[in-house]
Design a protein around this motif. Structure first.
Motif, mmCIF file in Angstrom:
data_model
loop_
_atom_site.group_PDB
_atom_site.id
_atom_site.type_symbol
_atom_site.label_atom_id
_atom_site.label_comp_id
_atom_site.label_asym_id
_atom_site.label_seq_id
_atom_site.Cartn_x
_atom_site.Cartn_y
_atom_site.Cartn_z
ATOM 1 N N GLY A 13 -0.855 -15.987 19.812
ATOM 2 C CA GLY A 13 -2.049 -16.731 19.429
ATOM 3 C C GLY A 13 -2.785 -16.152 18.242
ATOM 4 N N HIS A 14 -2.322 -15.006 17.693
ATOM 5 C CA HIS A 14 -3.060 -14.364 16.601
ATOM 6 C C HIS A 14 -2.158 -13.989 15.433
ATOM 7 C CE1 HIS A 14 -6.753 -14.063 18.967
ATOM 8 N NE2 HIS A 14 -5.976 -13.730 19.995
ATOM 9 N N GLY A 15 -1.058 -14.672 15.265
ATOM 10 C CA GLY A 15 -0.206 -14.441 14.107
ATOM 11 C C GLY A 15 0.639 -13.187 14.216
ATOM 12 N N SER A 16 1.417 -12.936 13.156
ATOM 13 C CA SER A 16 2.329 -11.786 13.122
ATOM 14 C C SER A 16 2.280 -11.140 11.746
ATOM 15 C CB SER A 16 3.770 -12.218 13.419
ATOM 16 O OG SER A 16 3.856 -12.922 14.630
ATOM 17 N N THR A 17 2.550 -9.830 11.705
ATOM 18 C CA THR A 17 2.681 -9.109 10.441
ATOM 19 C C THR A 17 3.959 -8.300 10.471
ATOM 20 O OG1 THR A 17 0.274 -8.928 10.234
ATOM 21 C CG2 THR A 17 1.621 -7.518 8.814
ATOM 22 N N PHE A 18 4.856 -8.583 9.527
ATOM 23 C CA PHE A 18 6.092 -7.811 9.396
ATOM 24 C C PHE A 18 5.901 -6.785 8.279
ATOM 25 C CE2 PHE A 18 9.358 -9.717 12.061
ATOM 26 C CZ PHE A 18 8.710 -10.867 12.500
ATOM 27 N N PHE A 19 6.203 -5.514 8.580
ATOM 28 C CA PHE A 19 6.068 -4.438 7.610
ATOM 29 C C PHE A 19 7.439 -3.852 7.297
ATOM 30 C CE2 PHE A 19 1.495 -3.949 7.758
ATOM 31 C CZ PHE A 19 1.133 -4.358 9.037
ATOM 32 N N PHE A 20 7.599 -3.390 6.062
ATOM 33 C CA PHE A 20 8.751 -2.533 5.767
ATOM 34 C C PHE A 20 8.342 -1.514 4.714
ATOM 35 C CE2 PHE A 20 10.338 -4.168 1.658
ATOM 36 C CZ PHE A 20 9.715 -5.411 1.581
ATOM 37 N N ALA A 21 8.908 -0.315 4.843
ATOM 38 C CA ALA A 21 8.554 0.798 3.960
ATOM 39 C C ALA A 21 9.767 1.195 3.127
ATOM 40 C CB ALA A 21 8.067 1.989 4.780
ATOM 41 N N LEU A 22 9.541 1.420 1.818
ATOM 42 C CA LEU A 22 10.594 1.871 0.905
ATOM 43 C C LEU A 22 10.145 3.165 0.232
ATOM 44 C CD1 LEU A 22 11.547 -1.503 -0.844
ATOM 45 C CD2 LEU A 22 12.767 -0.350 1.005
ATOM 46 N N PRO A 23 11.087 4.091 -0.034
ATOM 47 C CA PRO A 23 10.703 5.378 -0.635
ATOM 48 C C PRO A 23 10.270 5.219 -2.086
ATOM 49 C CG PRO A 23 13.087 5.209 -0.444
ATOM 50 C CD PRO A 23 12.526 4.023 0.283
ATOM 51 N N LEU A 24 9.301 6.043 -2.486
ATOM 52 C CA LEU A 24 8.858 6.068 -3.874
ATOM 53 C C LEU A 24 9.913 6.711 -4.761
ATOM 54 C CD1 LEU A 24 5.145 7.204 -3.507
ATOM 55 C CD2 LEU A 24 5.911 5.074 -4.548
ATOM 56 N N LEU A 25 9.934 6.330 -6.027
ATOM 57 C CA LEU A 25 10.780 6.994 -7.011
ATOM 58 C C LEU A 25 10.146 8.348 -7.306
ATOM 59 C CD1 LEU A 25 13.179 6.732 -9.024
ATOM 60 C CD2 LEU A 25 11.521 5.919 -10.702
ATOM 61 N N ARG A 26 10.883 9.429 -6.995
ATOM 62 C CA ARG A 26 10.272 10.759 -7.104
ATOM 63 C C ARG A 26 10.704 11.517 -8.355
ATOM 64 N NH1 ARG A 26 11.865 10.475 -1.747
ATOM 65 N NH2 ARG A 26 13.681 11.770 -2.175
ATOM 66 N N SER A 27 11.911 11.234 -8.876
ATOM 67 C CA SER A 27 12.378 12.023 -10.015
ATOM 68 C C SER A 27 13.326 11.190 -10.872
ATOM 69 C CB SER A 27 13.104 13.283 -9.527
ATOM 70 O OG SER A 27 14.289 12.922 -8.838
ATOM 71 N N VAL A 28 13.589 11.692 -12.070
ATOM 72 C CA VAL A 28 14.506 11.009 -12.980
ATOM 73 C C VAL A 28 15.901 10.964 -12.396
ATOM 74 C CG1 VAL A 28 15.558 11.073 -15.275
ATOM 75 C CG2 VAL A 28 13.150 11.687 -14.991
ATOM 76 N N GLY A 29 16.236 11.997 -11.609
ATOM 77 C CA GLY A 29 17.558 12.055 -11.002
ATOM 78 C C GLY A 29 17.819 10.925 -10.046
ATOM 79 N N GLU A 33 0.843 -1.195 0.000
ATOM 80 C CA GLU A 33 0.000 0.000 0.000
ATOM 81 C C GLU A 33 0.874 1.240 0.000
ATOM 82 O OE1 GLU A 33 -2.349 -0.259 3.482
ATOM 83 O OE2 GLU A 33 -3.609 -1.912 2.756
ATOM 84 N N ARG A 34 0.317 2.328 -0.531
ATOM 85 C CA ARG A 34 1.046 3.598 -0.515
ATOM 86 C C ARG A 34 0.806 4.309 0.813
ATOM 87 N NH1 ARG A 34 1.355 8.393 -5.107
ATOM 88 N NH2 ARG A 34 2.649 9.819 -3.853
ATOM 89 N N ASP A 35 1.881 4.926 1.334
ATOM 90 C CA ASP A 35 1.781 5.721 2.563
ATOM 91 C C ASP A 35 2.648 6.968 2.364
ATOM 92 O OD1 ASP A 35 2.718 5.283 6.074
ATOM 93 O OD2 ASP A 35 1.459 6.756 5.060
ATOM 94 N N ALA A 36 2.003 8.099 1.986
ATOM 95 C CA ALA A 36 2.714 9.350 1.713
ATOM 96 C C ALA A 36 3.736 9.126 0.597
ATOM 97 C CB ALA A 36 3.364 9.890 2.984
ATOM 98 N N ASP A 37 5.043 9.307 0.878
ATOM 99 C CA ASP A 37 6.089 9.179 -0.134
ATOM 100 C C ASP A 37 6.754 7.815 -0.106
ATOM 101 O OD1 ASP A 37 7.067 12.598 0.432
ATOM 102 O OD2 ASP A 37 5.697 11.783 -1.069
ATOM 103 N N ALA A 38 6.046 6.818 0.360
ATOM 104 C CA ALA A 38 6.635 5.481 0.465
ATOM 105 C C ALA A 38 5.592 4.425 0.124
ATOM 106 C CB ALA A 38 7.172 5.250 1.867
ATOM 107 N N VAL A 39 6.083 3.219 -0.165
ATOM 108 C CA VAL A 39 5.216 2.045 -0.295
ATOM 109 C C VAL A 39 5.500 1.139 0.897
ATOM 110 C CG1 VAL A 39 4.711 -0.035 -1.615
ATOM 111 C CG2 VAL A 39 5.056 2.136 -2.800
#
Length: 705
Positions: A678-694, A613-619
């Motif tokens: 008893g209810h499982g686990s969720t591991f999250f990680f966030a990576l920055p979006l590609l913002r420019s050609v540079g 999912e998208r979150d501001a400037d990251a996925v």
């Protein structure tokens, strides 16, 4: 601080047996603010230290004859030099045992050659500032004591010679003292100077009540004060004593009182005259220095982190409060570390309730989280119920603390090297309410305690580094040996077969391939972890479609999931068309680690959900399983190298999540886990979006490189 004190250069002693090192140190520290003294051996260093007022000593560890450790031991034994901070210098003694020896003989820090000029200057500047502050406090204390002594003697001399009218005019001009007269028969004050209302806060009517001093003096001082009154009256000799008095609002005020008795010639009347000088500031300063010395001494006994926190709490109680709670920061999570109470039987209640309180982080609205977040102390001088303390500490069920009295509380951060390590909550159950003087006292103590505790934390980290080295040896000698043994055994058997194309031969060849692949992956993991820890881990970033990354990682783990009949659901429509700025191979490595763990801990025919999912400037990517979940205590450790929960220790050596964390952070992202037993686990990680050609291509390294 006076201009004279700030302009006078402070003395710094540089000790090294090599002349070129002394020249280098003098070049780094040359300043008109410093007077640099040098010694090339331990004996000369001790001679200089005994005759000079030193702000700090930079001491080489390895020297011929008397080495640096022995010099430090001598310095700490001598009263004149025991408080001078020592910074050890060394190019060789950098292992944990040498560091421990340095701290055990009184070192405050450890500098490794070749020296970083900026680090040396900054660390020396800190201790020079502390030296100047201490010197100014001592000067002001001497001036104040001398001034009070002279004013008291002058005032008393004038009072004895003056008439009643002149007597009153004189004493009204003394701002920080109370002059008074008391009838010896009725114990009523016949006169008290107007400063009494300002200093003690009582109205004029209250001073006229019978036995004013007897009713307001502290319980522990009442007998001594009445004995001094009696001796002054019976023996007609001047008396002096220090005692405390309860002022309005249950404030403690400390006086040094001088007494003299005056009798009428015919014996018809006898009065007790006194001058009570307010010495509260000096008393607090003395108590603060004594308490600080006890705290530092206690914390220096050993460097075990949890034990240091417990000792701190028990030194503070009851001298600074009736009960104390210390909370520490573990990442962003706030955890209870130590408690102390004047009534030891109540400590288990505090421990139990604080240990069972719901987990919360720095964003919480509780006062303790606010202090840890801002680094600013809080004083709550007058509270009506212990419920307010419970709310400040994050204890949602305040009824559990009903048996603990609370009249006021303060929360003080423990900060060292620009970081907030912990927060200590001090509670008063007595009629005395904390005031800003108590807060200043606690803050000063917190600065000294934080330095000692930070040393304990550094020692703990050094011990962990040592343990990590031992773990690597264990890995090499055990985990790598087993795959190699399989390879050796299989190859030997293959060589004995006549038909190398038989089904049995092919099976053995596959075993060789699996074992060698496992061995290669383990070696790669160890190398990755090493690069991460020394900040040499690099990633080559480009723009990659987020949805494509999800599909690619799914293909790599589907065979493993099918072995346990596990279903993997994918929810990545929200990131279609979005590209993340990353190293594709390294991100797939993160996915494989997280999905591999999810498959490992999921039951047969379980379900795993892969989200993006998208979150501001990251996925934000998430891997959710329906496994057994992770306890609160374990969650704070899962990303540590070599750490394993007891129940999963047999499944690996604990590198995968530590490497995943390093990879994500090298991208400027973050990784975290949400779980419940008893209810499982969720591991999250966030990576920055590609913002420019540079940003289409670049190479990044770990922070700190």
């Amino acid at each position: 601080m006076t201009s004279t004190a700030s302009e006078e250069p402070v003395s710094i002693l540089l000790v090294d047996d090599r002349q070129e090192n002394l020249v280098s140190l003098k070049g780094i520290l040359t300043s008109r603010k410093y007077r640099l003294l040098t010694a090339s051996c331990g004996e000369d260093a001790l001679k200089i230290a005994l005759r000079e007022d030193l702000a700090v000593i930079l001491l080489d560890v390895v020297m011929p004859g008397m080495d640096g450790l022995e010099v430090a031991r001598h310095l700490k034994k001598l009263e004149r030099t025991s408080r001078v901070p020592i910074l050890f210098l060394t190019a060789v003694a950098t292992d944990v045992e040498q560091i421990y020896k340095a701290y055990s003989v009184g070192a405050v820090d450890y500098l490794i050659k070749p020296l970083d000029k900026d680090v040396v200057r900054k660390k020396v500047a800190v201790f020079v500032d502390l030296h100047l502050q201490r010197r100014e406090i001592e000067r002001q204390a001497r001036v104040l004591r001398e001034t009070e002594r002279r004013e008291y003697e002058l005032s008393l001399a004038r009072l004895r010679l003056a008439s009643d009218n002149r007597y009153r005019k004189l004493v009204e001009g003394i701002d920080h003292a109370i002059a008074w007269s008391m009838d010896a028969k009725t114990n009523k004050l016949s006169f008290i100077s107007t400063q009494a209302e300002r200093i003690l806060g009582y109205s004029a009517d209250e001073f006229t009540q019978e036995d004013f001093w007897g009713r307001h003096v502290l319980d522990e001082d009442r007998t001594r004060l009445k004995t001094a009154f009696r001796q002054a009256l019976e023996q007609s000799e001047d008396r002096g004593l220090e005692h405390g008095v309860w002022a309005a609002g249950r404030r403690r005020v400390w006086f040094h009182t001088g007494l003299s008795a005056i009798r009428e010639a015919d014996g018809s009347r006898c009065e007790l005259h006194g001058i009570s000088v307010d010495v509260t500031g000096l008393k607090r300063l003395e108590e603060s220095e004594r308490l600080i010395a006890d705290v530092v001494s206690s914390l220096a006994e050993n460097f075990e982190y949890g034990s240091a926190m417990s000792r701190l709490a028990h030194v503070l109680v009851p001298r600074l409060g009736d009960w104390c709670v210390i909370d520490v920061l573990n990442g962003d999570i706030i955890q209870h570390e130590a408690v102390a109470h004047t009534d030891a039987s109540k400590e288990p209640t505090l421990v139990r309730e604080l240990a069972s309180r719901p987990s919360f982080d720095l964003r919480a609205a509780y006062a303790v989280a606010r202090v840890l977040r801002t680094g600013q102390s809080e004083l709550h001088a007058d509270i009506s119920d212990v419920k307010e303390v419970a709310e400040a500490l994050g204890v949602t069920d305040s009824d559990v603390l009903r048996g603990l009295d609370a009249r006021s509380y303060m929360i003080v951060p423990l900060r060292a090297r620009g970081q907030t390590l912990a927060a200590m909550t001090l509670v008063s159950s007595q009629p005395h309410r904390f005031d800003f003087g108590d807060l200043a006292h606690a803050e000063e103590l917190g600065v000294r305690a934080a330095l000692a505790i930070d040393n304990a934390r550094l020692y703990r980290d050094a011990q962990r580094a040592k343990d990590a080295r031992e773990d690597i040896l264990r890995v090499v000698s055990h985990d790598l040996k087993n795959p190699l043994s399989v390879i050796g055994t299989s190859v030997e058997y293959l060589m004995s077969l006549d038909d190398a194309t038989s089904a049995q031969a092919r099976k053995l060849i596959k075993a060789i391939r699996r074992a060698s692949t496992r061995m290669g992956q383990l070696i790669d993991d160890l190398l990755d972890l090493e690069r991460i820890e020394v900040h040499r881990f690099s990633v080559e970033r480009r723009g990659h479609e987020a949805a494509s990354l999800v599909r690619d990682c799914l293909e790599s783990v589907e065979p493993l999931a099918s072995q346990k009949s596990i279903t993997i659901h994918v929810h990545a429509d929200a990131v279609k068309g979005l590209s993340v700025y990353c190293d594709r191979g390294r991100v797939l490595q993160v996915f494989v680690n997280l999905l591999g763990n999810a498959i490992k801990f999921s039951p047969e025919r379980g379900v795993i959900t892969l989200r993006a999912e998208r979150d501001a400037d990251a996925v934000v990517f998430g891997v959710e399983d329906d496994g057994p979940g992770i306890s609160q205590e374990a969650r704070s450790h899962v990303f540590e190298r070599y750490w394993q929960a007891t129940e999963t220790a047999k499944l690996g050596i604990g590198l995968g999540l530590a490497i995943a964390k390093g990879i994500v952070e090298a991208h400027g992202g973050r990784i975290w886990v949400e779980s419940e037993l008893g209810h499982g686990s969720t591991f999250f990680f966030a990576l920055p979006l590609l913002r420019s050609v540079g940003e289409e291509a670049s190479i990044a390294t770990m922070p700190g490189e």
